[in-house]
Scaffold this motif. Structure first.
Motif, PDB file in Angstrom:
ATOM      1  N   UNK A  87       0.843  -1.034  -0.081  1.00 26.93           N
ATOM      2  CA  UNK A  87      -0.174   0.573   0.007  1.00 26.93           C
ATOM      3  C   UNK A  87       0.393   1.176  -0.068  1.00 26.93           C
ATOM      4  N   UNK A  88       0.668   2.315  -0.499  1.00 23.29           N
ATOM      5  CA  UNK A  88       1.656   3.906   0.050  1.00 23.29           C
ATOM      6  C   UNK A  88       1.744   3.707   0.953  1.00 23.29           C
ATOM      7  N   UNK A  89       0.515   3.555   2.180  1.00 21.14           N
ATOM      8  CA  UNK A  89       1.286   4.012   3.372  1.00 21.14           C
ATOM      9  C   UNK A  89       2.574   3.026   3.233  1.00 21.14           C
ATOM     10  N   UNK A  90       3.260   1.858   2.889  1.00 18.40           N
ATOM     11  CA  UNK A  90       4.171   1.517   3.397  1.00 18.40           C
ATOM     12  C   UNK A  90       5.499   1.813   2.941  1.00 18.40           C
ATOM     13  N   UNK A  91       6.076   2.929   2.204  1.00 16.15           N
ATOM     14  CA  UNK A  91       6.732   3.455   1.945  1.00 16.15           C
ATOM     15  C   UNK A  91       7.475   4.258   2.642  1.00 16.15           C
ATOM     16  N   UNK A  92       8.426   3.791   2.890  1.00 17.11           N
ATOM     17  CA  UNK A  92       9.215   4.129   3.791  1.00 17.11           C
ATOM     18  C   UNK A  92      10.810   3.755   3.862  1.00 17.11           C
ATOM     19  N   UNK A  93      11.595   4.084   4.600  1.00 16.87           N
ATOM     20  CA  UNK A  93      13.322   3.933   4.433  1.00 16.87           C
ATOM     21  C   UNK A  93      12.653   2.350   5.616  1.00 16.87           C
ATOM     22  N   UNK A  94      13.578   1.257   5.608  1.00 18.95           N
ATOM     23  CA  UNK A  94      13.397  -0.135   5.717  1.00 18.95           C
ATOM     24  C   UNK A  94      14.426  -0.369   6.319  1.00 18.95           C
ATOM     25  N   UNK A  95      14.972  -0.980   7.900  1.00 19.48           N
ATOM     26  CA  UNK A  95      16.119  -1.083   8.272  1.00 19.48           C
ATOM     27  C   UNK A  95      16.008  -2.584   8.756  1.00 19.48           C
ATOM     28  N   UNK A  96      16.177  -3.316   8.479  1.00 20.39           N
ATOM     29  CA  UNK A  96      16.699  -4.792   9.604  1.00 20.39           C
ATOM     30  C   UNK A  96      17.539  -4.445  11.010  1.00 20.39           C
ATOM     31  N   UNK A  97      17.476  -5.296  11.412  1.00 18.31           N
ATOM     32  CA  UNK A  97      18.109  -4.960  12.817  1.00 18.31           C
ATOM     33  C   UNK A  97      18.247  -6.271  13.401  1.00 18.31           C
TER      34      UNK A  97
END
Length: 124
Positions: A87-97
């Motif tokens: 979804x458009x609201x999933x737009x983000x910078x994704x980080x693994x940790x």
């Protein structure tokens, strides 16, 4: 020194799928929990999904339940974030940790190691 490197981000249309990967190096064993977070512009970093070192327990935030999966391969020291029905609201910078202790997976301050982040953009 533990290092996490993400890959696989990009631009995808709403309803599409994307797979992120995170490779862990500098570890002596696979006894570390893995998690994925995301941060959209102007928002705090939020927990998305996580998996314990054995794969026995999975955690995810309500907004991605049923859409995101977190497969891990301890033999290859990799963890992925398989995203579908984006979804458009999933737009983000994704980080693994990564972390070696138990505790609150949702709290980013408790995670010990972080990747550099990868951009995911979902167009409407």
């Amino acid at each position: 020194q533990v290092q996490l490197v993400e890959s696989g981000g990009g631009l995808v249309q709403a309803g599409g799928s994307l797979r992120l990967s995170c490779t862990v190096s500098g570890v002596t064993n696979s006894r570390y929990h893995m998690g994925w977070f995301r941060q959209a512009p102007g928002k705090e970093r939020e927990f998305v999904a996580g998996i314990t070192w054995s794969g026995a327990r999975l955690y995810s935030t309500d907004s991605v339940k049923g859409r995101y999966a977190v497969p891990r391969d301890n033999a290859k020291n990799t963890v992925s974030l398989q995203m579908s029905s984006l979804k458009p609201e999933d737009t983000a910078v994704y980080y693994c940790a990564a972390r070696t202790d138990d505790g609150n997976f949702h709290n980013p301050n408790e995670w010990q190691y972080w990747g550099q982040g990868t951009q995911v953009t979902v167009s409407s």
